[in-house]
Design an enzyme around this catalytic site. Structure first.
Site, PDB file in Angstrom:
ATOM      1  N   ASP A 154     -13.522 -16.632 -58.298  1.00  0.00           N
ATOM      2  CA  ASP A 154     -12.529 -15.809 -58.976  1.00  0.00           C
ATOM      3  C   ASP A 154     -13.198 -14.684 -59.742  1.00  0.00           C
ATOM      4  O   ASP A 154     -13.994 -14.929 -60.650  1.00  0.00           O
ATOM      5  CB  ASP A 154     -11.724 -16.678 -59.935  1.00  0.00           C
ATOM      6  N   ASP A 349      -8.673  -7.635 -57.928  1.00  0.00           N
ATOM      7  CA  ASP A 349      -8.639  -9.061 -58.254  1.00  0.00           C
ATOM      8  C   ASP A 349      -8.604  -9.930 -57.002  1.00  0.00           C
ATOM      9  O   ASP A 349      -7.765  -9.734 -56.133  1.00  0.00           O
ATOM     10  CB  ASP A 349      -7.421  -9.347 -59.125  1.00  0.00           C
TER      11      ASP A 349
END
Length: 465
Positions: A154, A349
């Site tokens: 992430d 992201d």
């Protein structure tokens, strides 16, 4: 799952590759095979084509959490409705971090300065879907006993963690719990250490034995807490000594089979930051095009062969990497959107599924896309996706190309299934033009996405996996 909720995504991808050019669009329309959007039953480990880097690169495969290549056992897919609901939670949390409710951070252009790069480490990445999120997973080895750990990656998180043996509250996972007592190289940090102090708001005081405690709470209310520690980490054939991570003892809100999370954000605790002195300040990944194929995560990525846009950073919210859109083209024509609409910038992201655009930009995109799809009946909205079509009886559909133009001249021509998700346009609009945008992972698939932190740039290379 950045410091944000975990969101679940059905992977809808086709085999065509995106095109990147400095100017012009290769095709005004693209053909999307609807058969390619169906779940693949057999794992087919594709050959990735990571951009050249220095000798000693190690590649870690990345796989879809629920695909046939996944090392995890749970294959149940979430509904699209639930996936979109949780995706909205994540997006809202990221935007809050930059708002008056968060740190009021603003993006600015900048890099950390060039760092001499030695050997690169590349690890394969696989697309993994955990609880309500599209997550990509890698398999690493931790400790002197080289315990296998399957971890989410992430770019919106800094603190990495795994569940540890004898945890008082933990979820079921694919691999055995990491056992610190079985590793000769495991060491907890003391409360007085500078590393413990550096945790800041993610510090959680001391244990009764004066060991540093961490806590991370995500946007959906899930959380993990335990002892902040170090141990040896193996990424493919490369070894990282004294890797800092959380040894989780108590967690809540996680219902997947993953063993933990690997943070790739811009803060000092992330894997990318910890290894910058060894591998350099650039890393990249390629999110795989189908649930039956793999991509990669690379530390020490080469920086040539990419089209690039300046990287935007916020000193108050250092975790996130930002970019700025300049324009959007649909079907070969540039939309009439004032440049000021994109002034807030956007977060690149890996954990958000659907790209969020300023309201004016999204309205223009939606209108132009619907005009190019007049041959297909409209369908009702599906959650946050409001530009949807009825493809009943179709084996393939023809859609107008969608091109994202970034500052600095980087032109990214999206693959067809980087545009359509479950018969809907895979973009959503913010409530206004002032809120932060987000470039989601649907629009990143098949590209090698470069985070050249030292050089202050984000790059894109087409057809990398």
């Amino acid at each position: 799952m950045a410091s944000v909720p975990k969101l679940l995504l059905l992977l809808f991808l086709c085999s065509d590759h995106s095109l990147i050019a400095h100017a012009g669009d290769a095709h005004e329309y693209k053909v999307l095979s609807l058969d390619s959007m169906k779940s693949d039953a057999v794992c087919s480990e594709n050959t990735v084509s990571a951009a050249p880097s220095s000798a000693g690169a190690a590649t870690v495969p990345l796989h879809h959490r629920h695909g046939p290549c996944s090392p995890l056992t749970t294959k149940k897919m979430p509904t699209l409705k639930e996936m979109l609901r949780r995706d909205q939670l994540r997006a809202a949390y990221i935007q809050w971090k930059f708002s008056s409710g968060g740190a009021t951070g603003k993006f600015s252009k900048g890099g950390a300065g060039d760092v001499e790069q030695s050997d690169a480490a590349t690890v394969p990445t696989t697309l993994g879907t955990s609880l309500d999120t599209l997550e990509y997973v890698i398999t690493v080895k931790l400790g002197s006993q080289a315990a296998t750990q399957t971890m989410l990656i992430d770019t919106g998180s800094d603190v990495s963690w795994v569940q540890c043996k004898s945890c008082s509250q933990c979820h079921s996972q694919a691999d055995p719990l990491f056992n610190p007592s079985s590793s000769r190289t495991y060491s907890p940090f003391s409360c007085s250490s500078s590393t413990c102090t550096q945790l800041g708001q993610e510090g959680n005081g001391c244990s009764t034995s004066s060991q540093c405690q961490y806590i991370v709470t995500y946007g959906d209310g899930s959380s993990t807490t335990g002892t902040y520690s170090s141990d040896t980490l193996a990424l493919g054939s490369n070894t990282v000594k004294n890797f800092q991570f959380g040894c989780s003892q108590v967690e809540s809100g996680f219902n997947d089979q993953t063993d933990g999370l690997m943070g790739l954000g811009g803060g000092p605790q992330s894997l990318a930051s910890q290894t910058a002195g060894t591998f350099g300040t650039a890393f990249s990944y390629c999110l795989p095009p189908t649930s039956s194929s793999s991509g990669f995560l690379k530390l020490g990525a080469g920086t040539s062969g990419f089209v690039k846009t300046p990287m935007l950073r916020s000193s108050q919210v250092p975790t996130f990497y930002g970019v700025r859109l300049q324009a959007i083209r649909v079907g070969g024509r540039q939309l009439s959107i004032p440049a000021s609409v994109f002034a807030a910038g956007a977060v690149m992201d890996s954990g958000t599924v659907i790209t969020r655009l300023p309201r004016t930009a999204y309205s223009a995109l939606s209108s132009a896309f619907k005009a190019g799809m007049r041959q297909y009946p409209r369908a009702p909205p599906n959650g946050i996706l409001d530009t949807c079509f009825d493809f009943s009886g179709q084996r393939s559909v023809t859609i107008p190309s969608v091109v994202l133009v970034y500052s600095g001249g980087a032109v990214v021509n999206l693959v067809a299934n980087g545009v359509i998700l479950d018969s809907c346009l895979a973009f959503a609009g913010n409530s206004d033009d002032s809120s932060l945008g987000i470039i989601g992972n649907v629009q990143q698939r098949t590209f090698e996405v470069l985070y050249d932190v030292g050089g202050g740039a984000v790059g894109f290379r087409t057809g990398a996996c």
